[in-house]
Design an enzyme around this catalytic site. Structure first.
Site, PDB file in Angstrom:
ATOM      1  N   TRP A  14     122.755  69.949   1.155  1.00 33.85           N
ATOM      2  CA  TRP A  14     122.873  71.026   2.155  1.00 33.85           C
ATOM      3  C   TRP A  14     121.900  70.843   3.316  1.00 33.85           C
ATOM      4  CZ3 TRP A  14     123.082  76.050  -1.353  1.00 33.85           C
ATOM      5  CH2 TRP A  14     124.196  75.962  -2.198  1.00 33.85           C
TER       6      TRP A  14
ATOM      7  N   GLU B 108     117.166  60.494   6.652  1.00 32.87           N
ATOM      8  CA  GLU B 108     116.450  61.420   7.545  1.00 32.87           C
ATOM      9  C   GLU B 108     114.968  61.459   7.200  1.00 32.87           C
ATOM     10  OE1 GLU B 108     119.086  64.786   7.050  1.00 32.87           O
ATOM     11  OE2 GLU B 108     120.663  63.636   8.037  1.00 32.87           O
TER      12      GLU B 108
ATOM     13  N   GLU C 269     124.378  54.964   1.915  1.00 29.38           N
ATOM     14  CA  GLU C 269     124.648  55.833   3.057  1.00 29.38           C
ATOM     15  C   GLU C 269     124.365  55.068   4.345  1.00 29.38           C
ATOM     16  OE1 GLU C 269     124.466  60.209   2.088  1.00 29.38           O
ATOM     17  OE2 GLU C 269     122.379  59.638   2.292  1.00 29.38           O
TER      18      GLU C 269
ATOM     19  N   GLY D  93     126.444  62.216   9.380  1.00 27.27           N
ATOM     20  CA  GLY D  93     126.507  63.325  10.335  1.00 27.27           C
ATOM     21  C   GLY D  93     127.112  62.946  11.678  1.00 27.27           C
TER      22      GLY D  93
ATOM     23  N   GLY E   3     127.141  65.609   3.039  1.00 25.08           N
ATOM     24  CA  GLY E   3     126.295  66.509   3.814  1.00 25.08           C
ATOM     25  C   GLY E   3     127.129  67.644   4.381  1.00 25.08           C
ATOM     26  N   GLY E   4     127.572  67.473   5.625  1.00 26.27           N
ATOM     27  CA  GLY E   4     128.271  68.533   6.351  1.00 26.27           C
ATOM     28  C   GLY E   4     129.378  69.210   5.548  1.00 26.27           C
TER      29      GLY E   4
HETATM   30  C1  PEP Z   1     123.979  63.110   3.981  1.00 28.96           C
HETATM   31  O1  PEP Z   1     123.249  63.916   4.535  1.00 28.96           O
HETATM   32  O2  PEP Z   1     123.538  62.503   2.992  1.00 28.96           O
HETATM   33  C2  PEP Z   1     125.324  62.885   4.504  1.00 28.96           C
HETATM   34  C3  PEP Z   1     126.064  61.942   3.972  1.00 28.96           C
HETATM   35  O3  PEP Z   1     125.732  63.700   5.526  1.00 28.96           O
HETATM   36  P1  PEP Z   1     127.225  63.803   6.149  1.00 28.96           P
HETATM   37  O4  PEP Z   1     128.177  63.909   5.006  1.00 28.96           O
HETATM   38  O5  PEP Z   1     127.186  65.031   6.989  1.00 28.96           O
HETATM   39  O6  PEP Z   1     127.443  62.549   6.940  1.00 28.96           O
END
Ligand code: PEP
Length: 253
Positions: free
Chosen positions: A14, A100, A170, A176, A236-237
């Site tokens: 989140w 991040e 990732e 994002g 994430g989103g």
């Molecule tokens: C994440 O924050 O680990 C991520 C994959 O974000 P999103 O799905 O928004 O790209």
């Protein structure tokens, strides 16, 4: 070992979003809507909400995780949260090395490895996040970067430490951004990472779950999750919408 022997893990990060009310409503909606999915479902709220969600999550059959932890177990580290504290409030998993954190908090591979060690020492399952930037991908460095990120953990903790861990691939350029790795791109890196683990321990390599993260959503989840070495998603989103997250869970089977 075939993919069917690895229980898919769908994790929702989140990030720094929501409120206490939203967190409770989201957990209730996910618990109610996941029906008979075989996937393990993990929600990763901001620190302040973990405690209040722990009963609800357990009741709803959901796992609970944290987004980060300190390398230290206790002491004069203002603003930090330790592994034992996270266990105390009901977390079972913790992200280490999210891009991040690596970018905005200058977490090196060595720091991430220390956090991985701290997580295990507290009894938490670490989710080791690895991935290359756009520049690194364009320079052909994806394998070198992700390999170094995994090896830093193996060097510090030993390959056996991966046994109860999860890896999340990732690609930074897909987080994002709405950009998503193609199934071929993602599967290629996942297979590469599994092969790197296999160089140390073939049994662990067959069992370890490697999640894909980077703009995963209902529209692309099924084709990513169908790949042999993709064992789930770190979302994430789309994890902030119960409907979207539930659709990803359903795509995992
Ligand atoms: C994440 O924050 O680990 C991520 C994959 O974000 P999103 O799905 O928004 O790209």
């Amino acid at each position: 070992m075939s993919e069917t022997e690895r229980t898919p893990l769908i994790a929702g990060n989140w990030k720094m979003n929501g409120s206490a009310a939203m967190a409770e409503a989201l957990v209730d909606a996910i618990a109610a809507g996941r029906s008979d999915s075989a996937a393990e479902v993990l929600v990763i709220p901001p620190f302040p909400y973990i405690d209040r969600l722990s009963r609800r999550a357990a009741k709803g059959g959901l796992q609970l995780g944290a987004q980060d932890l300190s390398v230290h177990a206790s002491g004069a580290f203002t603003g930090e949260v330790s592994g034992p504290m996270l266990v105390d409030v009901g977390a079972g998993y913790v992200l280490v090395g999210h891009s991040e954190r690596r970018e905005m908090h200058a977490e090196s591979d060595a720091v991430v490895a220390a956090k991985f060690e701290a997580a295990r020492a507290a009894g938490l399952k670490p989710v080791l996040c690895v991935g290359e930037s756009r520049q690194q991908r364009e320079a052909g460095e994806t394998e070198a970067v992700t390999r170094a990120q995994v090896e830093a953990v193996v060097d510090r903790c030993g390959a056996g430490a991966l046994a109860d861990a999860v890896i999340a691939y990732e690609p930074v350029w897909a987080i994002g951004t709405g950009l998503v790795a193609t199934p071929e791109q993602a599967q290629g890196v996942h297979a590469f990472l599994r092969a790197r683990v296999a160089e140390h321990d073939a049994t662990i390599a067959g069992r370890i779950r490697i999640l894909y993260g980077g703009s995963m959503k209902p529209q692309n989840a099924a084709e990513l999750l169908a790949c042999e070495d993709i064992d789930g998603g770190l979302i994430g989103g789309a994890s902030l919408s119960a409907d979207d997250f539930l659709a990803v869970i359903a795509a995992a089977g």
